[in-house]
Motif scaffolding. Sequence first.
Motif, PDB file in Angstrom:
ATOM      1  N   SER A 175       0.817  -1.230   0.000  1.00  0.00           N
ATOM      2  CA  SER A 175       0.000   0.000   0.000  1.00  0.00           C
ATOM      3  C   SER A 175       0.844   1.272   0.000  1.00  0.00           C
ATOM      4  O   SER A 175       0.481   2.266   0.614  1.00  0.00           O
ATOM      5  CB  SER A 175      -0.960   0.010   1.190  1.00  0.00           C
ATOM      6  OG  SER A 175      -1.858  -1.065   1.089  1.00  0.00           O
ATOM      7  N   TYR A 192       1.455   2.657  -6.665  1.00  0.00           N
ATOM      8  CA  TYR A 192       0.300   3.028  -7.497  1.00  0.00           C
ATOM      9  C   TYR A 192       0.720   3.936  -8.644  1.00  0.00           C
ATOM     10  O   TYR A 192       0.227   3.807  -9.760  1.00  0.00           O
ATOM     11  CB  TYR A 192      -0.773   3.703  -6.638  1.00  0.00           C
ATOM     12  CG  TYR A 192      -1.391   2.761  -5.640  1.00  0.00           C
ATOM     13  CD1 TYR A 192      -2.370   1.853  -6.032  1.00  0.00           C
ATOM     14  CD2 TYR A 192      -0.976   2.741  -4.318  1.00  0.00           C
ATOM     15  CE1 TYR A 192      -2.929   0.965  -5.136  1.00  0.00           C
ATOM     16  CE2 TYR A 192      -1.523   1.856  -3.408  1.00  0.00           C
ATOM     17  CZ  TYR A 192      -2.499   0.968  -3.826  1.00  0.00           C
ATOM     18  OH  TYR A 192      -3.041   0.078  -2.940  1.00  0.00           O
ATOM     19  N   ILE A 212      -9.608  -0.646 -11.432  1.00  0.00           N
ATOM     20  CA  ILE A 212      -9.588  -1.189 -10.068  1.00  0.00           C
ATOM     21  C   ILE A 212      -8.612  -0.400  -9.198  1.00  0.00           C
ATOM     22  O   ILE A 212      -8.940  -0.025  -8.067  1.00  0.00           O
ATOM     23  CB  ILE A 212      -9.204  -2.684 -10.090  1.00  0.00           C
ATOM     24  CG1 ILE A 212     -10.335  -3.497 -10.716  1.00  0.00           C
ATOM     25  CG2 ILE A 212      -8.888  -3.195  -8.689  1.00  0.00           C
ATOM     26  CD1 ILE A 212      -9.972  -4.929 -11.001  1.00  0.00           C
ATOM     27  N   LEU A 213      -7.417  -0.134  -9.713  1.00  0.00           N
ATOM     28  CA  LEU A 213      -6.431   0.618  -8.935  1.00  0.00           C
ATOM     29  C   LEU A 213      -6.907   2.036  -8.627  1.00  0.00           C
ATOM     30  O   LEU A 213      -6.734   2.526  -7.513  1.00  0.00           O
ATOM     31  CB  LEU A 213      -5.096   0.681  -9.675  1.00  0.00           C
ATOM     32  CG  LEU A 213      -4.208  -0.531  -9.564  1.00  0.00           C
ATOM     33  CD1 LEU A 213      -2.931  -0.332 -10.377  1.00  0.00           C
ATOM     34  CD2 LEU A 213      -3.859  -0.821  -8.127  1.00  0.00           C
ATOM     35  N   ARG A 216      -9.986   3.079  -8.421  1.00  0.00           N
ATOM     36  CA  ARG A 216     -11.062   3.002  -7.423  1.00  0.00           C
ATOM     37  C   ARG A 216     -10.487   2.771  -6.034  1.00  0.00           C
ATOM     38  O   ARG A 216     -10.940   3.363  -5.064  1.00  0.00           O
ATOM     39  CB  ARG A 216     -12.044   1.890  -7.772  1.00  0.00           C
ATOM     40  CG  ARG A 216     -12.982   2.254  -8.881  1.00  0.00           C
ATOM     41  CD  ARG A 216     -13.996   1.177  -9.088  1.00  0.00           C
ATOM     42  NE  ARG A 216     -14.897   1.548 -10.157  1.00  0.00           N
ATOM     43  CZ  ARG A 216     -15.674   0.711 -10.796  1.00  0.00           C
ATOM     44  NH1 ARG A 216     -15.682  -0.567 -10.460  1.00  0.00           N
ATOM     45  NH2 ARG A 216     -16.464   1.123 -11.746  1.00  0.00           N
ATOM     46  N   LYS A 217      -9.495   1.910  -5.931  1.00  0.00           N
ATOM     47  CA  LYS A 217      -8.866   1.637  -4.639  1.00  0.00           C
ATOM     48  C   LYS A 217      -8.173   2.895  -4.125  1.00  0.00           C
ATOM     49  O   LYS A 217      -8.266   3.204  -2.936  1.00  0.00           O
ATOM     50  CB  LYS A 217      -7.868   0.494  -4.756  1.00  0.00           C
ATOM     51  CG  LYS A 217      -7.178   0.163  -3.451  1.00  0.00           C
ATOM     52  CD  LYS A 217      -6.326  -1.072  -3.583  1.00  0.00           C
ATOM     53  CE  LYS A 217      -5.524  -1.414  -2.367  1.00  0.00           C
ATOM     54  NZ  LYS A 217      -6.149  -1.302  -1.096  1.00  0.00           N
ATOM     55  N   THR A 218      -7.509   3.617  -4.997  1.00  0.00           N
ATOM     56  CA  THR A 218      -6.837   4.846  -4.605  1.00  0.00           C
ATOM     57  C   THR A 218      -7.847   5.869  -4.134  1.00  0.00           C
ATOM     58  O   THR A 218      -7.658   6.511  -3.102  1.00  0.00           O
ATOM     59  CB  THR A 218      -6.026   5.416  -5.784  1.00  0.00           C
ATOM     60  OG1 THR A 218      -5.113   4.422  -6.222  1.00  0.00           O
ATOM     61  CG2 THR A 218      -5.273   6.650  -5.376  1.00  0.00           C
ATOM     62  N   THR A 219      -8.953   6.011  -4.854  1.00  0.00           N
ATOM     63  CA  THR A 219     -10.005   6.943  -4.467  1.00  0.00           C
ATOM     64  C   THR A 219     -10.612   6.539  -3.141  1.00  0.00           C
ATOM     65  O   THR A 219     -10.825   7.381  -2.271  1.00  0.00           O
ATOM     66  CB  THR A 219     -11.104   7.009  -5.552  1.00  0.00           C
ATOM     67  OG1 THR A 219     -10.488   7.365  -6.784  1.00  0.00           O
ATOM     68  CG2 THR A 219     -12.157   8.030  -5.210  1.00  0.00           C
ATOM     69  N   ASP A 220     -10.875   5.253  -2.959  1.00  0.00           N
ATOM     70  CA  ASP A 220     -11.435   4.772  -1.691  1.00  0.00           C
ATOM     71  C   ASP A 220     -10.479   5.033  -0.536  1.00  0.00           C
ATOM     72  O   ASP A 220     -10.888   5.408   0.543  1.00  0.00           O
ATOM     73  CB  ASP A 220     -11.737   3.274  -1.766  1.00  0.00           C
ATOM     74  CG  ASP A 220     -12.915   2.954  -2.661  1.00  0.00           C
ATOM     75  OD1 ASP A 220     -13.664   3.899  -2.989  1.00  0.00           O
ATOM     76  OD2 ASP A 220     -13.064   1.790  -3.040  1.00  0.00           O
ATOM     77  N   THR A 221      -9.203   4.835  -0.768  1.00  0.00           N
ATOM     78  CA  THR A 221      -8.209   5.051   0.279  1.00  0.00           C
ATOM     79  C   THR A 221      -8.188   6.506   0.705  1.00  0.00           C
ATOM     80  O   THR A 221      -8.148   6.819   1.884  1.00  0.00           O
ATOM     81  CB  THR A 221      -6.809   4.633  -0.222  1.00  0.00           C
ATOM     82  OG1 THR A 221      -6.857   3.275  -0.611  1.00  0.00           O
ATOM     83  CG2 THR A 221      -5.770   4.818   0.861  1.00  0.00           C
ATOM     84  N   ASN A 226     -11.715   7.446   2.387  1.00  0.00           N
ATOM     85  CA  ASN A 226     -12.010   6.733   3.632  1.00  0.00           C
ATOM     86  C   ASN A 226     -10.902   6.895   4.679  1.00  0.00           C
ATOM     87  O   ASN A 226     -10.887   6.186   5.664  1.00  0.00           O
ATOM     88  CB  ASN A 226     -12.225   5.236   3.343  1.00  0.00           C
ATOM     89  CG  ASN A 226     -13.480   5.005   2.571  1.00  0.00           C
ATOM     90  OD1 ASN A 226     -14.424   5.780   2.660  1.00  0.00           O
ATOM     91  ND2 ASN A 226     -13.499   3.938   1.783  1.00  0.00           N
TER      92      ASN A 226
END
Length: 106
Positions: free
Chosen positions: A24, A29, A85-86, A88-93, A96
């Motif tokens: 992470s 990324y 996917i990456l 979205r994960k970056t945005t979620d991180t 959140n």
Amino acid sequence: MTNVLDLGIIAPATFIAGVLILRSKPLGYLVGCSLLVLEIMLLPMIVAQMVSQLMAGITFTPAQIIGPMVGFSALGLSAFWVMVILLRKTTDTVSNSGEPLQQAHA
């Protein structure tokens, strides 16, 4: 020359990006997305090269035309899917993380 770039730069960068993403780390990324964009852009480049060669009078068998198109289409679409996917994960991180997002003031 392509093998030197692929094996000397792209493969190690991909491995490093994968390890950093699993940990992470933001740099993972960044490198991963850069490599995915490179892969996504190969499809239009391969198509343009094929069209240019055909217009120059170079002949190919149907398999020589279809093979790279299908292969690079699959790779490009897979890279695009992983990029989504990456991102979205970056945005979620970011959203959140518990910290309020700062907005730019005009």
